[in-house]
Design an enzyme around this catalytic site. Sequence first.
Site, mmCIF file in Angstrom:
data_model
loop_
_atom_site.group_PDB
_atom_site.id
_atom_site.type_symbol
_atom_site.label_atom_id
_atom_site.label_comp_id
_atom_site.label_asym_id
_atom_site.label_seq_id
_atom_site.Cartn_x
_atom_site.Cartn_y
_atom_site.Cartn_z
ATOM 1 C CE LYS A 103 -3.279 -2.903 0.428
ATOM 2 N NZ LYS A 103 -3.364 -3.887 -0.569
HETATM 3 C C1 LIG Z 1 -9.124 -4.697 -1.311
HETATM 4 C C2 LIG Z 1 -8.327 -5.366 -0.178
HETATM 5 N N1 LIG Z 1 -9.056 -5.482 0.714
HETATM 6 C C3 LIG Z 1 -8.557 -6.252 1.859
HETATM 7 C C4 LIG Z 1 -7.128 -6.356 1.737
HETATM 8 C C5 LIG Z 1 -6.515 -7.114 3.073
HETATM 9 O O1 LIG Z 1 -5.410 -6.321 3.673
HETATM 10 P P1 LIG Z 1 -4.306 -6.641 4.777
HETATM 11 O O2 LIG Z 1 -3.246 -7.527 4.030
HETATM 12 O O3 LIG Z 1 -4.138 -5.652 5.401
HETATM 13 O O4 LIG Z 1 -5.163 -7.719 5.565
HETATM 14 C C6 LIG Z 1 -6.366 -6.105 0.856
HETATM 15 C C7 LIG Z 1 -5.013 -6.307 0.759
HETATM 16 O O5 LIG Z 1 -4.219 -6.498 -0.308
HETATM 17 C C8 LIG Z 1 -7.008 -5.583 -0.324
HETATM 18 O O6 LIG Z 1 -6.312 -5.313 -1.572
#
Ligand SMILES: Cc1ncc(COP(=O)(O)O)c(C=O)c1O
Length: 380
Positions: free
Chosen positions: A183
Amino acid sequence: MIQTRNIPISLPHTGEEEWLAIREPLMSGWLTQGPKVAAFERAFAERHQVKHALATTSCTTALHLILAALGVGPGDEVIVPAFTWVATANAVLYCGAKPVFVDVDRTTFNIDVSRVASKITSKTKAIIPVHLFGLCADMDALAAATPGIPLIEDAACAAGSAYKGRPAGGLGLAGAFSFHPRKSITTGEGGMVTTDDDALAEKMNSLRNHGASISEEQRHHGPKPYIMADFGHLGYNYRMTDLQGAVGLVQLTKLDRFIDERQRWAEFYHRELREVTWLRAPLVPTGYRHGWQAYVTWVDENEAPMTRNQVMERLQALGVSTRPGTHAVHMQGHYRRQFGYRPEDFPGAMRCDRYSMAIPLHNRMTAEDFQYVVDAIKAI
Ligand SMILES: Cc1ncc(COP(=O)(O)O)c(C=O)c1O
């Protein structure tokens, strides 16, 4: 073209300042959620114009926390787009509820609002629009199409993004952000929930700390050492560490610079790749501030000299990393087995899965890197 570079799809921008920032918690000995997390939360809430921001271990746990606090459980349904990271739908399954997929709009990669109303039933407890790759979903249209149903923003990719002048995270009842290294800003792993709703924030605050009635700080720093929390709800340990909080605080001060830089390079790609007729640039409708977590193009195989996968292989051989934008969740093994989905059930998501292609866009790239990517694509 001779390979002269190796450009990763993404690289976190961390260094000396983040390194120095973790010194304080390390030296103080307060490593779990504490003053650094609290300061990060305040700064994040201010930047995203929300009353409450609560740090978590990831966006996945942030989404779960919101759903759990809303009481989503067995027998309930939650609407999610079919083209997103698997975690959006997994969070619904963690609650014992059913994710109900809606197809996506291939021009924005976001939920197709015109298809949502027909999926609403008496069991629908929430909708999770995803601001995919940093472009906000059309929240006003969604709210108009689904009156009375809570909207939970999956803002994993959308720190700093905005919609009609309003920052992501305050566009629905609650929002969930990610600080994974892919991110724009990162804490290694990490997440944040945002909301303007006092009662929901209080519930989430307790649930992320095992369901405790008082915080660790109150317990350990208060005048009554015999006090133990009451655990009135079945909660979780979704607390962010203060080491991550310290890194997040530094990263947040760079967020707008990072996005502005990405915006400039996104414009460069738009301009320079316009003549590549088989490659569609990402669309940014008027009124949106794209956060550019990723620059996701579309390979038109009717016009391209080869398939999307062959384009990706060719670019890899030239030292340019690419990735599919994300995946169609209904096509993943767990969802195929549990719900019997076929790829064609959500044709938009299936096609996004097959033809989307993210090209490198991050804050560690030089002008030469961007030019190299453009030249490599034009050489195909
Ligand atoms: C659209 C979306 N939702 C949820 C997530 C989950 O994020 P995390 O890796 O912080 O759990 C991601 C991670 O790539 C994502 O792109």
